[in-house]
Write a protein that holds these residues in place. Sequence first.
Motif, PDB file in Angstrom:
ATOM      1  N   ASP A 373      -1.615  70.367  48.826  1.00 19.97           N
ATOM      2  CA  ASP A 373      -1.450  70.529  47.381  1.00 19.97           C
ATOM      3  C   ASP A 373      -1.496  72.026  47.076  1.00 19.97           C
ATOM      4  O   ASP A 373      -2.462  72.717  47.410  1.00 19.97           O
ATOM      5  N   ASP A 375      -1.778  73.554  44.275  1.00 17.77           N
ATOM      6  CA  ASP A 375      -2.649  73.963  43.178  1.00 17.77           C
ATOM      7  C   ASP A 375      -3.975  74.467  43.739  1.00 17.77           C
ATOM      8  O   ASP A 375      -4.246  74.400  44.954  1.00 17.77           O
ATOM      9  N   SER A 376      -4.820  74.962  42.825  1.00 17.91           N
ATOM     10  CA  SER A 376      -6.101  75.531  43.237  1.00 17.91           C
ATOM     11  C   SER A 376      -7.241  74.745  42.603  1.00 17.91           C
ATOM     12  O   SER A 376      -7.045  73.984  41.659  1.00 17.91           O
ATOM     13  N   GLY A 380      -6.243  71.207  43.597  1.00 11.30           N
ATOM     14  CA  GLY A 380      -5.746  71.242  44.962  1.00 11.30           C
ATOM     15  C   GLY A 380      -6.521  70.366  45.919  1.00 11.30           C
ATOM     16  O   GLY A 380      -6.118  70.223  47.083  1.00 11.30           O
ATOM     17  N   ASP A 426      -4.688  63.934  43.856  1.00 13.53           N
ATOM     18  CA  ASP A 426      -5.541  65.115  43.700  1.00 13.53           C
ATOM     19  C   ASP A 426      -6.621  64.844  42.652  1.00 13.53           C
ATOM     20  O   ASP A 426      -6.639  63.777  42.015  1.00 13.53           O
TER      21      ASP A 426
END
Length: 795
Positions: A373, A375-376, A380, A426
């Motif tokens: 993923d 994203d953070s 993520g 997620d």
Amino acid sequence: MEPGEGSPQQIRQVLIFFVFLGGSVVCSETWHYSVAEETEIGSFIANVVKDIGLDVEDLATRRARVIFDDYKSYLRLDWQTGNLFLNERLDREALCESTEPCILHFQVLCENPLQFFQAELWVKDINDHTPTFLDKHILLKISEGTAPGTSFQMDGAQDLDVGKNGVQNYTLSPNPHFHLKLQENDEGRKYPELFLNQSLDREKEPELRLTLTALDGGSPPRSGTALVRVLVLDINDNAPKFERPVYEVQVPENSPLDSLVLKLSATDLDAGINGDLSYSFSHVSREIQKTFEMHPISGEIHLKALLDFELVQSYTINVQAIDGGSLSGKSTILVRVVDVNDNPPGILMTSLNSPITENSSPEVVVAVFSVRDQDSGDNGRVVCSIQDDLPFLLKPTFKNFYTLVTERPLDRESQAEYNITITVTDLGTPRLKSEHSISVQVADVNDNAPAFSQSAYTLWVRENNGPALHIGSVSATDPDSGVNAQVTYSLLPPGDARLPLASLVSINADTGQLFALRPLDFEALRAFEFGVGAADGGSPALSSRALVRVQVLDANDNAPVVLYPPQNGSAPCTELVPRAADAGYLVTKVVAVDGDSGQNAWLSYQLLRATEPGLFGVWAASGEVRTARQLSERDAPRHRLAVLVRDHGEPPLSATVTLHVLLVDGFSQPHLPRAEAAAEQARAEPLTVSLVVALAAVSSLFLLSVLGVVAARPCARARAASAEGCSAPGGGLAGHLVDVSGGGTLCQAYRYEVCVSGGSGTGEFKFLKPVFPSLHPQDAEREENHTFLNGFGFN
């Protein structure tokens, strides 16, 4: 027509006509009357009788009426009194506008003779209008550098009233900057003029609001006001200035195009062109110019391109504000891109192991894959799962790698294929997920034996069948697949080694169809059993077995055989009957058997012909021969009877037997057994051989029947049920008793015993006397006769 009525065109034509007649009809004197505007209708104006010098009676006679120059009926003349009354409400401003005085000219017209009297109606003004400024908001723009004493002319107010009721004075609300002076134009109308008392400072007071009031001279006076806005015009003596030197703003990365990022606000104490600011970027990169745009007037910064946190996390933008005098101010904007959960997790399949053998041990690796993923933070972090009802497990391994393994051994027969959906979710808000489906095949092993649809099969075959007749089928299924499910059928060795199974039936190895190889004989073999095996093609092969029972159905292929009287070519058997016998006397009983079974062995008896018809009759069910009526001396001593024995098969088969009857005089009923014994003893010798042969045949059939009963229990139960109703009084039928009735049993009013004596080597066939119920001799004989006659249809 009423006085004063008539169209203006008609009145005009009449006036012109009389004017041409001569001026003598017009009075040169003019009378004056007055009325205030807005006076109520019907108000008294004046009396014209005295002014025109006529009597009141003349007004009606001469048809006097009032005519105005504009042909409107403002006044009404009363013929009864000569009074003038106001006929409508008058508005001076509508009639004369600003003209003063406001005069309405009219004439009083009299006919016969024609005469005109001139008059004037003066409409007096009242203070019914308020002074009104044409512009309720008066705007004055004055530079802050304007010197004191400067005058500014303004428009005056308008008042529809005239004279003293018009505008007479102006006043200005108190203020330190301006005072008011009244000026008068050439027409004598007054107007206001402003004078500046002291210098203006736009930065302190950029705008002044004054109230200008106009007053008329009415009583009470009326007034009107206007708002005077004084805008102080600026000179460029101040530079623009932003509220903050550094602005910090956070923008989500999923913001749409043209989204507002920030609205800048710079101030400039100047006004006008000196205070008009324009905004722009200052020394920014090309990336910022591609991503953001600034409105030069409003100072709003909008997105020009989409943001992506995964590419750029923040932007630094330098901005400036410039006024109309080229003075500028500067500031800095720090744009931080906020990560949103806009990237669903991704699944990358590394390896897939399919098919999997169904007998594999647990923990077999089915698939290896990785998840990612972009994203953070929580956006993520991911969670991986599969369906709950599957025999598989997900195990995390190194970093973001997962393995899919079996949880328990698989069974292809329960489920041959698994569609597994791997779901990766997620932890962002909102949560995003991705799914990846894989198909896992289960390979078969030979772990199931063929299973028959029935553990035992019963097949029915009618005897005398043709060769290679299809008599039925067996069916077995194997839940395995491929070669492991290919079933082959075979005959198993019979338990009875004497049964020639190979010559009786055969089986199709592929379909399980069974065939009879040769005709079957019900009398020789009523039923037989054998085993059938089913084996699959696996290695090693698995098999199962089922029991097949073949029941041979009887066909009517045996004619009835007469046992008594014997038909062996010896001397005929003669039956003695006393002439004193009554109707229904038992002469003899025809005994016959049939090698078939069921309806094919159900026998019936019929008298074909007789020496003297009507003297004897045969009981159809039992074969008993009885007298049909009482004998007489006139009856012939010897009689010959032909009896037909026929079964109920399809088609029926039959046999014929001949009886000889001798009528004896002086032979009473009590001596009849002795006579029968003597007669039997006389013919015992010639009959012995025939009876032995017949009894041997009957015994053979009986033994075969017993074997059939043992082999087929259902048939044994049926025959036992039939024999149960015909058992001897002691409970069972003794081995030496043979049922010789037409239906296979002696279930009538009589029961006979056929006895074969042993020990001497010569057989003896004997009919015993019938067994009667415990009745008196006379009642028994009467009952016997009655039953017999009813059997033949006699009443």
